[in-house]
Write a protein that holds these residues in place. Structure first.
Motif, PDB file in Angstrom:
ATOM      1  N   TRP A 199       0.829  -1.204   0.000  1.00 11.14           N
ATOM      2  CA  TRP A 199       0.000   0.000   0.000  1.00 11.14           C
ATOM      3  C   TRP A 199       0.863   1.253   0.000  1.00 11.14           C
ATOM      4  O   TRP A 199       0.551   2.229  -0.658  1.00 11.14           O
ATOM      5  N   ARG A 200       1.967   1.226   0.735  1.00 11.36           N
ATOM      6  CA  ARG A 200       2.871   2.372   0.795  1.00 11.36           C
ATOM      7  C   ARG A 200       3.476   2.652  -0.582  1.00 11.36           C
ATOM      8  O   ARG A 200       3.593   3.797  -0.990  1.00 11.36           O
TER       9      ARG A 200
ATOM     10  N   ARG B 152      -3.445   4.459   1.845  1.00  9.98           N
ATOM     11  CA  ARG B 152      -3.725   3.872   3.152  1.00  9.98           C
ATOM     12  C   ARG B 152      -4.466   2.568   2.919  1.00  9.98           C
ATOM     13  O   ARG B 152      -5.212   2.435   1.956  1.00  9.98           O
ATOM     14  N   ARG B 153      -4.285   1.634   3.806  1.00  8.22           N
ATOM     15  CA  ARG B 153      -4.950   0.334   3.714  1.00  8.22           C
ATOM     16  C   ARG B 153      -6.316   0.453   4.388  1.00  8.22           C
ATOM     17  O   ARG B 153      -6.410   0.616   5.592  1.00  8.22           O
ATOM     18  N   THR B 154      -7.389   0.403   3.589  1.00  4.01           N
ATOM     19  CA  THR B 154      -8.746   0.480   4.144  1.00  4.01           C
ATOM     20  C   THR B 154      -9.475  -0.817   3.844  1.00  4.01           C
ATOM     21  O   THR B 154      -9.101  -1.571   2.945  1.00  4.01           O
ATOM     22  N   ASP B 155     -10.544  -1.081   4.585  1.00  3.29           N
ATOM     23  CA  ASP B 155     -11.322  -2.302   4.367  1.00  3.29           C
ATOM     24  C   ASP B 155     -11.872  -2.373   2.948  1.00  3.29           C
ATOM     25  O   ASP B 155     -11.828  -3.414   2.312  1.00  3.29           O
ATOM     26  N   CYS B 156     -12.386  -1.253   2.448  1.00  3.87           N
ATOM     27  CA  CYS B 156     -12.975  -1.255   1.107  1.00  3.87           C
ATOM     28  C   CYS B 156     -11.905  -1.553   0.049  1.00  3.87           C
ATOM     29  O   CYS B 156     -12.129  -2.348  -0.859  1.00  3.87           O
ATOM     30  N   ARG B 157     -10.742  -0.940   0.161  1.00  2.00           N
ATOM     31  CA  ARG B 157      -9.660  -1.190  -0.800  1.00  2.00           C
ATOM     32  C   ARG B 157      -9.211  -2.645  -0.734  1.00  2.00           C
ATOM     33  O   ARG B 157      -8.992  -3.289  -1.762  1.00  2.00           O
TER      34      ARG B 157
ATOM     35  N   VAL C 233      -9.447  -5.371  -3.872  1.00  5.45           N
ATOM     36  CA  VAL C 233      -8.236  -6.060  -4.318  1.00  5.45           C
ATOM     37  C   VAL C 233      -8.356  -7.562  -4.049  1.00  5.45           C
ATOM     38  O   VAL C 233      -8.027  -8.378  -4.900  1.00  5.45           O
ATOM     39  N   GLY C 234      -8.856  -7.934  -2.882  1.00  7.53           N
ATOM     40  CA  GLY C 234      -9.034  -9.345  -2.555  1.00  7.53           C
ATOM     41  C   GLY C 234      -9.995 -10.045  -3.495  1.00  7.53           C
ATOM     42  O   GLY C 234      -9.762 -11.178  -3.917  1.00  7.53           O
ATOM     43  N   CYS C 235     -11.075  -9.363  -3.860  1.00  5.91           N
ATOM     44  CA  CYS C 235     -12.059  -9.920  -4.781  1.00  5.91           C
ATOM     45  C   CYS C 235     -11.460 -10.102  -6.172  1.00  5.91           C
ATOM     46  O   CYS C 235     -11.601 -11.162  -6.790  1.00  5.91           O
ATOM     47  N   LEU C 236     -10.769  -9.086  -6.684  1.00  9.52           N
ATOM     48  CA  LEU C 236     -10.148  -9.195  -8.009  1.00  9.52           C
ATOM     49  C   LEU C 236      -9.056 -10.260  -8.021  1.00  9.52           C
ATOM     50  O   LEU C 236      -8.894 -10.973  -9.006  1.00  9.52           O
TER      51      LEU C 236
ATOM     52  N   LEU D  72      -7.903   3.308  -6.763  1.00  4.86           N
ATOM     53  CA  LEU D  72      -7.054   2.149  -7.068  1.00  4.86           C
ATOM     54  C   LEU D  72      -6.578   2.181  -8.517  1.00  4.86           C
ATOM     55  O   LEU D  72      -5.443   1.815  -8.810  1.00  4.86           O
ATOM     56  N   GLU D  73      -7.431   2.659  -9.416  1.00  2.00           N
ATOM     57  CA  GLU D  73      -7.031   2.773 -10.818  1.00  2.00           C
ATOM     58  C   GLU D  73      -5.986   3.881 -10.995  1.00  2.00           C
ATOM     59  O   GLU D  73      -4.971   3.683 -11.664  1.00  2.00           O
TER      60      GLU D  73
END
Length: 166
Positions: free
Chosen positions: A29-30, A35-40, A44-47, A79-80
């Motif tokens: 993430w850095r 920042r590492r958020t639940d939504c991000r 990413v986990g889903c993709l 993210l894009e």
């Protein structure tokens, strides 16, 4: 770090958090300035869990509507913009998202769009073409989408043709 996943809608968040040591650590993430958020982590986990690109609607359905629309779409955009994911415009009606598998964001690649099942695959082994532009022009992106039938749809088409005697 482990979370208790009480609902399947949070499964991708839990998968992402569980994989922190496998590429989605704080350094990941850095490097992208995020920042590492639940939504991000959920996106990413889903993709990461899918072999094909997903539409925003499919992502939202899989993750669940635990995030409001604004947060979800802002997450996709961020993210894009930061190079974590990329958008694939297969035609005027199909837009999908995929995880960037290579860290070298300057290397653009082609995509395969199946006209049968409407799935999209990244063809990372096939670089997008480079074009000689007019003086003063600057290229920012090349979209290269190969249309056709995936192996599964081609098999189905052959079976239908065999039954009809074509």
């Amino acid at each position: 770090m482990q979370r208790n996943c009480k609902s399947s809608k949070r499964a991708y968040i839990c998968t992402a958090v569980a994989r922190m040591g496998e590429g989605m650590d704080k350094e990941f993430w850095r490097q992208h300035g995020l920042r590492r958020t639940d939504c991000r982590m959920a996106v990413v986990g889903c993709l990461e869990a899918h072999a094909t690109a997903l539409s925003a609607q499919s992502l939202r359905e899989e993750i669940g509507e635990i995030y409001d629309r604004t947060t979800f779409y802002r997450t996709l955009l961020t993210l894009e913009e930061r190079g974590v994911i990329h958008r694939i415009v297969a035609d005027s009606e199909v837009v999908k998202y995929a995880l960037n598998v290579r860290r070298d964001l300057t290397e653009q690649h082609a995509h395969f769009y199946c006209d049968g099942c409407k799935q999209v695959w990244c063809l990372t082994q096939l670089a997008a073409p480079r074009y000689a532009l007019r003086a003063g022009f600057t290229m920012t992106r090349v979209d290269c989408v190969v249309h056709g039938l995936c192996a599964e749809c081609a098999k189905l088409l052959c079976r239908v043709g065999e039954r009809r005697g074509d």
